[in-house]
Design an enzyme around this catalytic site. Structure first.
Site, PDB file in Angstrom:
ATOM      1  CD  GLU A 160      -9.437  27.763  21.974  1.00  0.00           C
ATOM      2  OE1 GLU A 160      -8.872  26.586  22.035  1.00  0.00           O
ATOM      3  OE2 GLU A 160      -9.003  28.430  20.919  1.00  0.00           O
ATOM      4  CE  LYS A 186      -6.049  12.412  12.881  1.00  0.00           C
ATOM      5  NZ  LYS A 186      -7.599  12.250  12.849  1.00  0.00           N
ATOM      6  CB  CYS A 220      -7.370  29.186  16.839  1.00  0.00           C
ATOM      7  SG  CYS A 220      -7.300  28.046  15.649  1.00  0.00           S
ATOM      8  CD  GLU A 256      -0.147  27.678  14.155  1.00  0.00           C
ATOM      9  OE1 GLU A 256       0.975  27.993  13.866  1.00  0.00           O
ATOM     10  OE2 GLU A 256      -0.951  28.554  14.944  1.00  0.00           O
TER      11      GLU A 256
HETATM   12  C1  UN1 Z   1      -8.184  29.022  12.900  1.00  0.00           C
HETATM   13  O1  UN1 Z   1      -9.166  29.436  13.380  1.00  0.00           O
HETATM   14  O2  UN1 Z   1      -7.530  27.859  13.177  1.00  0.00           O
HETATM   15  O3  UN1 Z   1      -7.420  34.466  10.814  1.00  0.00           O
HETATM   16  C2  UN1 Z   1      -7.617  29.620  11.481  1.00  0.00           C
HETATM   17  C3  UN1 Z   1      -8.414  34.049  10.622  1.00  0.00           C
HETATM   18  C4  UN1 Z   1      -8.557  32.774   9.551  1.00  0.00           C
HETATM   19  C5  UN1 Z   1      -7.972  31.430   9.724  1.00  0.00           C
HETATM   20  C6  UN1 Z   1      -8.347  30.837  10.949  1.00  0.00           C
HETATM   21  N1  UN1 Z   1      -7.944  33.295   8.311  1.00  0.00           N
HETATM   22  O4  UN1 Z   1      -9.441  34.140  11.247  1.00  0.00           O
END
Ligand code: UN1
Length: 499
Positions: free
Chosen positions: A383, A173, A282, A248
């Site tokens: 965040e 999804k 993230c 995550e």
């Molecule tokens: C994300 O932002 O969820 O390490 C992943 C990094 C990328 C992946 C980010 N390879 O910034």
């Protein structure tokens, strides 16, 4: 205009709702395609297909499963440029970054294809004579992969590929904002020869389609990337049913700049990791913890650099920073800029939506820096997921580490220093799942574990060998070939009886 339908049991199917939503280019407002709005019935059908396919797929030798993944890697590689261009249109990130996103998918395909000839378990001596002991990895069953829009190719591959090589089947999804990439990825799996039912795709909102996946008794594992609030909900609902849950979630990643750092490198690296992908990773740097001896200099350099970043359509080679994903994201960033000002932080650059000329058509926000932020402020804890950097002054490495570790999140962190002691203390004491020395907080490689501590997740890791821990479970097997009853822990093994 492309219409993206659900993909269930090897067929592209109309959603039961009969409804579709527009897929909008966040840089221009242009409608790129229309995506199915799936329903609970669509989920039930997809799960049933995945469940039925599991019976065979789990028995296909893993090296054979891996060949299909390898082929997916080849197809992604051949189409990298085309896919990257589509991704930039759909999601907004600048073209070189979109290429990188596809590249992560290619890397993951090849890496997990290699796992098809490993998936290592182990043998170990049994405590009774004429008895053999081993531990093997088993697939778990039907996996729900619920993915975000910010890495619309990479993150789905992080979940789908280890799941498939290990012998699970999947219901995918994708995020509502990035249906095109999901469609392209699933088409590539289809072309690579994946049997029907092994990978199914259901579009639709989290509240209905996501929720149905969490609750369906035949889904055994939920892998979810998204916000902490949603992650908590996933954990409550799916965890209560004893499903395996892999989360995550957010980040509030900091870079520490020590007084001995190479400031030219800091300037480049922090600009990249704070404003690359418009801050929508993230792993993005959203806090900068600067030693007082170089504080004013660092603030000034970064502000000057941020002011020069060029906003625009990510397909334009002149563009440094693309748009935010949608109007809600723009409002959220603007809201946090107000919060920062009310809290007394000093706005040194940016702070407003960018609306000059063509930019008015998209969701652009100026790269923004707050200085004189204190660790208790909301902009130093929550965040924002946008191009906003909060700079905090610190007096020592110990203070910097305490500030880094003082937030609820623990995904990525970094230190810039030329002193080996500082580097090793930071590597030991920064409480994050990913840690960099003399590099910003973004850019993890797919063969290492990816994930974070505390509220960033629930202890699992994505990617690397760690992914196999998520997508397999252990089976301990004992083979007694003594031909007699031997009771472990009860019968004494006499050395003189051994022939
Ligand atoms: C994300 O932002 O969820 O390490 C992943 C990094 C990328 C992946 C980010 N390879 O910034």
């Amino acid at each position: 205009m492309t219409v993206y339908r659900n993909y269930i049991n090897g067929r592209w199917t109309e959603p039961r709702s009969g409804r579709y939503v527009d897929n909008v280019n966040p840089a221009t407002g242009e409608v790129l395609g229309r995506a199915a709005v799936g329903t609970e019935e669509d989920v039930a059908e997809a799960v049933a297909a995945a469940k039925a396919a599991f019976a065979r797929w789990r028995k296909v030798p893993a090296p054979r499963r891996a060949e299909i993944l390898y082929r997916v890697g080849e197809l992604l590689r051949e189409r990298k440029e085309e896919l990257a261009r589509k991704m930039t249109q759909e999601m907004g990130k600048v073209l070189p970054e979109a290429r990188g996103d596809v590249q992560e998918g290619i890397d993951m395909a090849y890496y997990m294809a290699g796992e098809g000839r490993r998936l290592l378990g182990y043998t170990t001596p049994a405590e009774m004579p004429d008895k053999f002991a081993m531990a093997v990895r088993e697939p778990i069953g039907v996996v729900a992969a619920i993915t975000p829009w910010n890495f619309p190719m990479a993150i789905p591959t992080w979940k789908i590929m280890p799941a498939l090589v290990a012998g699970n089947t999947v219901v995918f999804k994708p995020a509502t904002d990035t249906p095109w990439m999901a469609y392209e990825l699933v088409r590539i799996f289809e072309e690579a020869g994946l049997p029907p039912g092994v990978l199914n795709l259901v579009y639709g909102p989290g509240e209905t389609v996501g929720e149905a996946l969490l609750r369906h008794p035949d889904v055994h594992l939920i892998s979810f990337t998204g916000s902490v609030e949603s992650g908590r909900h996933v954990n409550q609902v799916a965890g209560a049913q004893l499903k395996r849950v892999h989360l995550e979630l957010g980040g509030k990643n900091a870079v520490i700049v020590m007084d001995d750092a190479d400031l030219d490198l800091v300037e480049q690296a922090v600009t990249w990791s704070a404003f690359g992908t418009t801050g929508q990773r993230c792993t993005a740097t959203s806090r900068l913890l600067v030693h007082e001896a170089v504080y004013d200099q660092v603030v000034e350099r970064l502000a000057a650099r941020a002011a020069k970043l060029r906003l625009g359509n990510g397909l334009d080679p002149q563009t440094d920073v693309g748009p935010l994903i949608n109007g809600r994201a723009l409002e959220k960033v603007a809201y946090y800029v107000d919060v920062g000002q009310e809290e007394g932080a000093r706005l040194v650059v940016g702070g407003r939506p960018a609306t000059e000329g063509e930019l008015a058509r998209g969701f652009f926000f100026q790269p923004t820096i707050f200085a004189d932020v204190t660790p208790d402020m909301r902009i130093a804890n929550e965040e924002i997921f946008g191009p906003v950097l909060a700079i905090i002054k610190v007096r020592s490495l110990e203070e910097a580490i305490a500030v880094n570790n003082g937030v609820q999140y623990g995904l990525s962190s970094a230190i810039f220093t030329r002193d080996v002691r500082n580097a090793f203390v930071a590597m030991r004491d920064l409480a994050t799942g990913i840690c960099y020395v003399n590099h910003g907080t973004i850019g993890a490689e797919i063969h290492l574990p990816f994930g974070g501590m505390r509220a960033t997740g629930n202890g699992h890791r994505e990617a690397g060998l760690a992914a196999l821990e998520v997508y397999t479970e252990w089976k301990a097997i004992y083979v007694d070939f003594s031909g007699r009853l031997q009771r472990a822990q009860i019968d004494e093994v006499k050395i003189e009886d051994i022939g």
